[in-house]
Design a protein around this motif. Structure first.
Motif, PDB file in Angstrom:
ATOM      1  N   ASN A 267     -27.171 -19.284   7.518  1.00 29.54           N
ATOM      2  CA  ASN A 267     -27.191 -20.782   7.480  1.00 29.54           C
ATOM      3  C   ASN A 267     -28.784 -21.155   8.013  1.00 29.54           C
ATOM      4  OD1 ASN A 267     -25.009 -21.964   6.584  1.00 29.54           O
ATOM      5  ND2 ASN A 267     -23.695 -21.139   8.394  1.00 29.54           N
TER       6      ASN A 267
ATOM      7  N   ILE B 280     -15.848 -21.230  15.541  1.00 33.92           N
ATOM      8  CA  ILE B 280     -16.614 -20.644  16.577  1.00 33.92           C
ATOM      9  C   ILE B 280     -16.036 -20.950  18.050  1.00 33.92           C
ATOM     10  CG2 ILE B 280     -18.864 -21.024  17.682  1.00 33.92           C
ATOM     11  CD1 ILE B 280     -20.090 -21.569  14.734  1.00 33.92           C
TER      12      ILE B 280
ATOM     13  N   SER C  10     -19.063 -16.854  14.897  1.00 30.87           N
ATOM     14  CA  SER C  10     -18.600 -17.702  13.548  1.00 30.87           C
ATOM     15  C   SER C  10     -17.747 -16.909  12.917  1.00 30.87           C
ATOM     16  CB  SER C  10     -20.167 -18.093  12.985  1.00 30.87           C
ATOM     17  OG  SER C  10     -20.949 -16.975  12.893  1.00 30.87           O
ATOM     18  N   SER C  11     -17.446 -17.514  11.659  1.00 34.23           N
ATOM     19  CA  SER C  11     -16.551 -17.116  10.653  1.00 34.23           C
ATOM     20  C   SER C  11     -16.848 -15.973  10.252  1.00 34.23           C
ATOM     21  CB  SER C  11     -16.200 -17.980   9.567  1.00 34.23           C
ATOM     22  OG  SER C  11     -17.334 -18.249   8.980  1.00 34.23           O
TER      23      SER C  11
ATOM     24  N   ARG D 142     -10.945 -23.574   2.543  1.00 35.92           N
ATOM     25  CA  ARG D 142     -10.475 -24.134   3.735  1.00 35.92           C
ATOM     26  C   ARG D 142      -9.913 -25.653   3.255  1.00 35.92           C
ATOM     27  NH1 ARG D 142     -16.245 -23.358   7.192  1.00 35.92           N
ATOM     28  NH2 ARG D 142     -15.568 -21.490   8.395  1.00 35.92           N
TER      29      ARG D 142
ATOM     30  N   LEU E 285     -16.567 -21.198   0.685  1.00 36.76           N
ATOM     31  CA  LEU E 285     -15.573 -21.207   2.102  1.00 36.76           C
ATOM     32  C   LEU E 285     -14.918 -22.299   2.411  1.00 36.76           C
ATOM     33  CD1 LEU E 285     -14.483 -19.732   4.690  1.00 36.76           C
ATOM     34  CD2 LEU E 285     -16.882 -19.752   5.713  1.00 36.76           C
TER      35      LEU E 285
ATOM     36  N   HIS F  16     -23.639 -27.677   2.911  1.00 37.58           N
ATOM     37  CA  HIS F  16     -22.771 -26.825   3.625  1.00 37.58           C
ATOM     38  C   HIS F  16     -23.097 -27.394   5.274  1.00 37.58           C
ATOM     39  CE1 HIS F  16     -20.120 -23.890   5.257  1.00 37.58           C
ATOM     40  NE2 HIS F  16     -21.208 -23.211   5.950  1.00 37.58           N
TER      41      HIS F  16
HETATM   42  C1  LMR Z   1     -18.996 -21.446   8.557  1.00 35.84           C
HETATM   43  O1  LMR Z   1     -18.586 -22.454   7.787  1.00 35.84           O
HETATM   44  O2  LMR Z   1     -17.950 -20.900   9.068  1.00 35.84           O
HETATM   45  C2  LMR Z   1     -20.289 -20.710   8.611  1.00 35.84           C
HETATM   46  O3  LMR Z   1     -21.358 -21.347   7.805  1.00 35.84           O
HETATM   47  C3  LMR Z   1     -20.572 -20.567  10.067  1.00 35.84           C
HETATM   48  C4  LMR Z   1     -20.835 -21.831  10.763  1.00 35.84           C
HETATM   49  O4  LMR Z   1     -21.911 -21.704  11.542  1.00 35.84           O
HETATM   50  O5  LMR Z   1     -20.169 -22.688  10.828  1.00 35.84           O
END
Ligand code: LMR
Length: 331
Positions: free
Chosen positions: A132, A232, A238-239, A163, A159, A188
């Motif tokens: 990121n 988080i 983090s994921s 979700r 992702l 994102h």
């Molecule tokens: C996520 O979406 O889980 C990843 O991009 C990690 C984050 O920092 O959110």
């Protein structure tokens, strides 16, 4: 006849996402059960010792499809002749940060990686950016790799799509496999827009099944956008497994002709749906019979959706301005 191996470079290979990803690539989940793979595991110097342990575990799985493991901190070795470069490694955000806060830390890493891909990977190499802020990092890598065609660069919003699908399925009380045509638009980041208006639940419009407009707009949309932060907060990190799973989904579906549904992938925009050209933004993507991707046409967007998508893309323009200014890149 036995297929020749697909060479996959993975950065951050000893990190949490790497650990959840490599075994799935080696098992055949990404490229199929008859496709051999070679893994180029890339780490920074301090990561090489734990990486050795990861490679030992890969050996200990005796995966029939895994033909070779390269371990290196040298990017020119790491990206040598690779068919896919999965750019996972980066500094992850901590609680209280937004992904864009990482731009100054991670941006320059993607200049070096882009150059090394340009000079060492196959010219057909496809690049998926996960670190990121992935959209802008992808643009930075793309600009740093002028010999690799722009359409071979992708950033990950699968992702977020996964979700969003689960959240709608749980709300509607149906299996997640019933949810289709759900596009994540934009960045994102919390501004991303999961387009529930065009989503299907079974054969029905999602908005005919879930009629609670306030929930869709005020709970679903922000919850999808902030799910990474919620992970988080809950996990203290983090994921990782779900991110790795989304990488597998992204690459597998970019290699496989679409059978109906589209998926969300961030690609270089050329003005589709009024999106500003020249940013890496999430769009609905299908793959045709010869394996070429295209943006799905003809989706009608409500004014609410258009407004949300425009705000997310404006954020990407701003990220680009800041990052390119810091790194001395030209648009
Ligand atoms: C996520 O979406 O889980 C990843 O991009 C990690 C984050 O920092 O959110």
């Amino acid at each position: 006849m036995k297929k020749s191996p697909i060479r996959v470079a993975v950065t951050g290979a000893a990190g949490n996402i790497g650990y959840a990803l490599l075994f799935r690539i080696a098992s055949g989940a990404m490229f199929g059960p008859d496709q051999p793979v070679a893994l180029n595991l890339v780490e920074i110097e301090p990561g090489l010792a734990p990486l050795k342990g990861v490679a030992m575990e890969l050996d200990d799985c005796a995966f029939p499809l895994l033909t070779e493991i390269v371990q290196t901190a040298d990017l020119s070795v790491g990206f040598k002749d690779c068919d896919w470069a999965l750019l996972v490694g980066s500094v992850p955000r901590k609680q209280g940060m937004e992904r864009a806060d990482l731009l100054g830390i991670n941006g320059k890493v993607f200049v070096g990686q882009g150059k090394a891909i340009n000079d060492n990977a196959k010219s057909t190499c496809r690049v998926v950016v996960v670190g990121n802020p992935c959209n802008t990092n992808c643009l930075i890598a793309m600009k740093s790799a002028p010999d690799i065609p722009d359409e071979q660069f992708f950033a990950m919003t699968r992702l977020d799509e996964n979700r969003a699908k689960t959240q709608l399925a749980q709300k509607a009380g149906v299996p997640v496999s019933e949810i289709s045509e759900l596009c994540i638009w934009g960045n994102h980041s919390p501004t991303m827009f999961p387009d529930f208006f065009n989503t299907k639940i079974g054969r029905s419009k999602a908005t005919d099944v879930i009629t609670d407009d306030a929930w869709l707009k005020n709970t679903f949309v922000p919850d999808v956008g902030t799910r990474g932060a919620a992970i988080i907060a809950a996990r203290g990190a983090s994921s990782a497994a779900s991110a790795a799973n989304a990488v597998v989904d992204t690459v597998r579906d970019l290699c496989t002709p679409s059978r109906g549904d589209f998926h969300s992938v961030c690609v270089l925009s050329s003005g589709e749906y009024g999106t500003p050209a020249g940013i890496i933004t999430s769009l609905p993507i299908k793959v045709d019979a010869v394996g070429k991707w295209r943006v799905v046409e003809g989706i009608s967007l409500t004014d609410y959706a258009k407004e949300k998508i425009a705000a997310s893309n404006a954020e990407l323009l701003e990220e680009r301005k800041v990052a390119f200014g810091q790194l001395g890149l030209t648009i």
